[in-house]
Design a protein around this motif. Structure first.
Motif, PDB file in Angstrom:
ATOM      1  N   ASN A  21       0.819  -1.214   0.000  1.00  0.00           N
ATOM      2  CA  ASN A  21       0.000   0.000   0.000  1.00  0.00           C
ATOM      3  C   ASN A  21       0.852   1.262   0.000  1.00  0.00           C
ATOM      4  O   ASN A  21       0.501   2.253  -0.631  1.00  0.00           O
ATOM      5  CB  ASN A  21      -0.938   0.000   1.211  1.00  0.00           C
ATOM      6  CG  ASN A  21      -2.006  -1.063   1.101  1.00  0.00           C
ATOM      7  OD1 ASN A  21      -2.362  -1.491   0.005  1.00  0.00           O
ATOM      8  ND2 ASN A  21      -2.506  -1.509   2.229  1.00  0.00           N
ATOM      9  N   GLU A  22       1.963   1.244   0.696  1.00  0.00           N
ATOM     10  CA  GLU A  22       2.853   2.400   0.795  1.00  0.00           C
ATOM     11  C   GLU A  22       3.579   2.672  -0.517  1.00  0.00           C
ATOM     12  O   GLU A  22       3.733   3.815  -0.931  1.00  0.00           O
ATOM     13  CB  GLU A  22       3.867   2.157   1.912  1.00  0.00           C
ATOM     14  CG  GLU A  22       4.879   3.249   2.109  1.00  0.00           C
ATOM     15  CD  GLU A  22       5.881   2.867   3.177  1.00  0.00           C
ATOM     16  OE1 GLU A  22       7.076   3.156   2.986  1.00  0.00           O
ATOM     17  OE2 GLU A  22       5.471   2.271   4.199  1.00  0.00           O
ATOM     18  N   ASN A  23       4.049   1.611  -1.179  1.00  0.00           N
ATOM     19  CA  ASN A  23       4.861   1.777  -2.376  1.00  0.00           C
ATOM     20  C   ASN A  23       4.063   1.664  -3.667  1.00  0.00           C
ATOM     21  O   ASN A  23       4.339   2.361  -4.628  1.00  0.00           O
ATOM     22  CB  ASN A  23       6.005   0.756  -2.381  1.00  0.00           C
ATOM     23  CG  ASN A  23       6.966   1.006  -1.249  1.00  0.00           C
ATOM     24  OD1 ASN A  23       7.609   2.037  -1.203  1.00  0.00           O
ATOM     25  ND2 ASN A  23       7.055   0.070  -0.315  1.00  0.00           N
ATOM     26  N   GLY A  24       3.132   0.746  -3.734  1.00  0.00           N
ATOM     27  CA  GLY A  24       2.312   0.593  -4.925  1.00  0.00           C
ATOM     28  C   GLY A  24       2.929  -0.242  -6.030  1.00  0.00           C
ATOM     29  O   GLY A  24       2.232  -0.717  -6.910  1.00  0.00           O
ATOM     30  N   ASN A  25       4.240  -0.412  -6.020  1.00  0.00           N
ATOM     31  CA  ASN A  25       4.929  -1.179  -7.053  1.00  0.00           C
ATOM     32  C   ASN A  25       5.866  -2.171  -6.377  1.00  0.00           C
ATOM     33  O   ASN A  25       6.522  -1.824  -5.396  1.00  0.00           O
ATOM     34  CB  ASN A  25       5.774  -0.253  -7.939  1.00  0.00           C
ATOM     35  CG  ASN A  25       4.964   0.856  -8.549  1.00  0.00           C
ATOM     36  OD1 ASN A  25       4.084   0.621  -9.345  1.00  0.00           O
ATOM     37  ND2 ASN A  25       5.263   2.093  -8.163  1.00  0.00           N
ATOM     38  N   PHE A  26       5.942  -3.374  -6.927  1.00  0.00           N
ATOM     39  CA  PHE A  26       6.929  -4.328  -6.444  1.00  0.00           C
ATOM     40  C   PHE A  26       7.261  -5.332  -7.528  1.00  0.00           C
ATOM     41  O   PHE A  26       6.489  -5.555  -8.456  1.00  0.00           O
ATOM     42  CB  PHE A  26       6.490  -5.026  -5.151  1.00  0.00           C
ATOM     43  CG  PHE A  26       5.273  -5.886  -5.272  1.00  0.00           C
ATOM     44  CD1 PHE A  26       5.381  -7.238  -5.540  1.00  0.00           C
ATOM     45  CD2 PHE A  26       4.014  -5.352  -5.098  1.00  0.00           C
ATOM     46  CE1 PHE A  26       4.268  -8.044  -5.641  1.00  0.00           C
ATOM     47  CE2 PHE A  26       2.890  -6.138  -5.194  1.00  0.00           C
ATOM     48  CZ  PHE A  26       3.011  -7.482  -5.466  1.00  0.00           C
ATOM     49  N   VAL A  27       8.465  -5.876  -7.406  1.00  0.00           N
ATOM     50  CA  VAL A  27       8.967  -6.847  -8.377  1.00  0.00           C
ATOM     51  C   VAL A  27       9.336  -8.113  -7.621  1.00  0.00           C
ATOM     52  O   VAL A  27       9.907  -8.052  -6.526  1.00  0.00           O
ATOM     53  CB  VAL A  27      10.202  -6.288  -9.120  1.00  0.00           C
ATOM     54  CG1 VAL A  27      10.757  -7.305 -10.088  1.00  0.00           C
ATOM     55  CG2 VAL A  27       9.860  -4.999  -9.840  1.00  0.00           C
ATOM     56  N   ILE A  28       8.996  -9.251  -8.193  1.00  0.00           N
ATOM     57  CA  ILE A  28       9.317 -10.549  -7.597  1.00  0.00           C
ATOM     58  C   ILE A  28      10.473 -11.152  -8.386  1.00  0.00           C
ATOM     59  O   ILE A  28      10.393 -11.283  -9.611  1.00  0.00           O
ATOM     60  CB  ILE A  28       8.105 -11.494  -7.641  1.00  0.00           C
ATOM     61  CG1 ILE A  28       6.912 -10.867  -6.925  1.00  0.00           C
ATOM     62  CG2 ILE A  28       8.455 -12.847  -7.031  1.00  0.00           C
ATOM     63  CD1 ILE A  28       5.610 -11.588  -7.142  1.00  0.00           C
ATOM     64  N   CYS A  29      11.543 -11.500  -7.683  1.00  0.00           N
ATOM     65  CA  CYS A  29      12.731 -12.060  -8.325  1.00  0.00           C
ATOM     66  C   CYS A  29      13.163 -13.321  -7.581  1.00  0.00           C
ATOM     67  O   CYS A  29      13.058 -13.392  -6.360  1.00  0.00           O
ATOM     68  CB  CYS A  29      13.884 -11.063  -8.310  1.00  0.00           C
ATOM     69  SG  CYS A  29      13.505  -9.511  -9.108  1.00  0.00           S
ATOM     70  N   GLU A  30      13.661 -14.285  -8.334  1.00  0.00           N
ATOM     71  CA  GLU A  30      14.211 -15.503  -7.726  1.00  0.00           C
ATOM     72  C   GLU A  30      15.706 -15.296  -7.521  1.00  0.00           C
ATOM     73  O   GLU A  30      16.402 -14.828  -8.414  1.00  0.00           O
ATOM     74  CB  GLU A  30      13.972 -16.703  -8.630  1.00  0.00           C
ATOM     75  CG  GLU A  30      14.382 -18.003  -7.979  1.00  0.00           C
ATOM     76  CD  GLU A  30      13.960 -19.217  -8.796  1.00  0.00           C
ATOM     77  OE1 GLU A  30      14.706 -20.212  -8.758  1.00  0.00           O
ATOM     78  OE2 GLU A  30      12.914 -19.153  -9.455  1.00  0.00           O
ATOM     79  N   TYR A  31      16.167 -15.645  -6.328  1.00  0.00           N
ATOM     80  CA  TYR A  31      17.570 -15.394  -5.991  1.00  0.00           C
ATOM     81  C   TYR A  31      18.334 -16.674  -5.677  1.00  0.00           C
ATOM     82  O   TYR A  31      19.394 -16.627  -5.046  1.00  0.00           O
ATOM     83  CB  TYR A  31      17.666 -14.425  -4.807  1.00  0.00           C
ATOM     84  CG  TYR A  31      17.141 -14.985  -3.504  1.00  0.00           C
ATOM     85  CD1 TYR A  31      18.000 -15.560  -2.586  1.00  0.00           C
ATOM     86  CD2 TYR A  31      15.797 -14.943  -3.196  1.00  0.00           C
ATOM     87  CE1 TYR A  31      17.536 -16.076  -1.393  1.00  0.00           C
ATOM     88  CE2 TYR A  31      15.322 -15.446  -2.009  1.00  0.00           C
ATOM     89  CZ  TYR A  31      16.191 -16.009  -1.111  1.00  0.00           C
ATOM     90  OH  TYR A  31      15.721 -16.523   0.067  1.00  0.00           O
ATOM     91  N   ARG A  32      17.873 -17.796  -6.154  1.00  0.00           N
ATOM     92  CA  ARG A  32      18.497 -19.085  -5.868  1.00  0.00           C
ATOM     93  C   ARG A  32      19.969 -19.079  -6.272  1.00  0.00           C
ATOM     94  O   ARG A  32      20.319 -18.754  -7.399  1.00  0.00           O
ATOM     95  CB  ARG A  32      17.774 -20.187  -6.632  1.00  0.00           C
ATOM     96  CG  ARG A  32      18.202 -21.588  -6.274  1.00  0.00           C
ATOM     97  CD  ARG A  32      17.520 -22.622  -7.159  1.00  0.00           C
ATOM     98  NE  ARG A  32      16.111 -22.393  -7.391  1.00  0.00           N
ATOM     99  CZ  ARG A  32      15.126 -23.001  -6.721  1.00  0.00           C
ATOM    100  NH1 ARG A  32      15.411 -23.847  -5.767  1.00  0.00           N
ATOM    101  NH2 ARG A  32      13.870 -22.745  -7.022  1.00  0.00           N
ATOM    102  N   GLY A  33      20.855 -19.412  -5.328  1.00  0.00           N
ATOM    103  CA  GLY A  33      22.277 -19.521  -5.623  1.00  0.00           C
ATOM    104  C   GLY A  33      23.085 -18.255  -5.394  1.00  0.00           C
ATOM    105  O   GLY A  33      24.294 -18.267  -5.589  1.00  0.00           O
ATOM    106  N   LEU A  34      22.442 -17.165  -4.993  1.00  0.00           N
ATOM    107  CA  LEU A  34      23.196 -15.937  -4.715  1.00  0.00           C
ATOM    108  C   LEU A  34      23.780 -15.992  -3.310  1.00  0.00           C
ATOM    109  O   LEU A  34      23.197 -16.572  -2.402  1.00  0.00           O
ATOM    110  CB  LEU A  34      22.302 -14.709  -4.835  1.00  0.00           C
ATOM    111  CG  LEU A  34      21.838 -14.319  -6.220  1.00  0.00           C
ATOM    112  CD1 LEU A  34      20.978 -13.072  -6.158  1.00  0.00           C
ATOM    113  CD2 LEU A  34      23.005 -14.092  -7.145  1.00  0.00           C
TER     114      LEU A  34
END
Length: 161
Positions: A21-34
């Protein structure tokens, strides 16, 4: 289920709802192995662009977003990092895309931009666009071009005579 655990999970669900609600935008990323160092580098880069990256359990994010964004269920598998952005045009998407190009284990899955669920291709395309300031300067240049050309033409006519 233990009441303390249940309250903790409710707190996480509330935190996710508040961030969305605060930001309105978000991105989903997979970070497997980092590595932790690589994720820390990403977080430092994102703070420069007023963005925040958090790791949550997919089931808790699903519970927090099920009323608003049902189409996100396809992206909520595997180890995900959720990157919350105030403004996607301020360079934060460019930073995410650049980090994904440098790290093969970091994959942009999708997200929500301006209240709409978008796939990875859309997010990468949006990241490739110039910043808001760059677009405004391009527009002003296009608007200024006819007057500049007219002034140049008139100066050439006056020099000839």
């Amino acid at each position: 289920m233990n009441q303390d655990v249940l309250k903790e999970k409710e707190g996480v669900v509330g935190e996710v709802k508040d961030l969305v609600n605060e930001n309105g935008n978000f991105v989903i990323c997979e970070y497997r192995g980092l590595t932790v160092a690589e994720i820390s580098t990403l977080r430092r880069e994102l703070t420069k662009h007023e963005a925040k990256a958090n790791v949550y359990k997919n089931s808790l994010v699903s519970r927090a977003l099920k009323d608003d964004y049902e189409d996100l269920e396809n992206y909520l598998t595997g180890p995900n990092i959720y990157i919350f952005l105030k403004d996607p045009t301020n360079g934060s998407l460019k930073a995410i895309s650049k980090f994904a190009r440098r790290n093969d284990n970091f994959v942009i899955k999708g997200g929500v931009i301006d209240g709409n669920v978008k796939d990875a291709a859309y997010i990468k395309t949006l990241a490739s666009l110039p910043s808001k300031e760059g677009l405004v300067s391009m527009l002003l240049s296009v608007l200024q071009a006819p007057m500049r050309n007219l002034a140049y033409s008139l100066s050439q006519v006056s020099e000839k005579k």
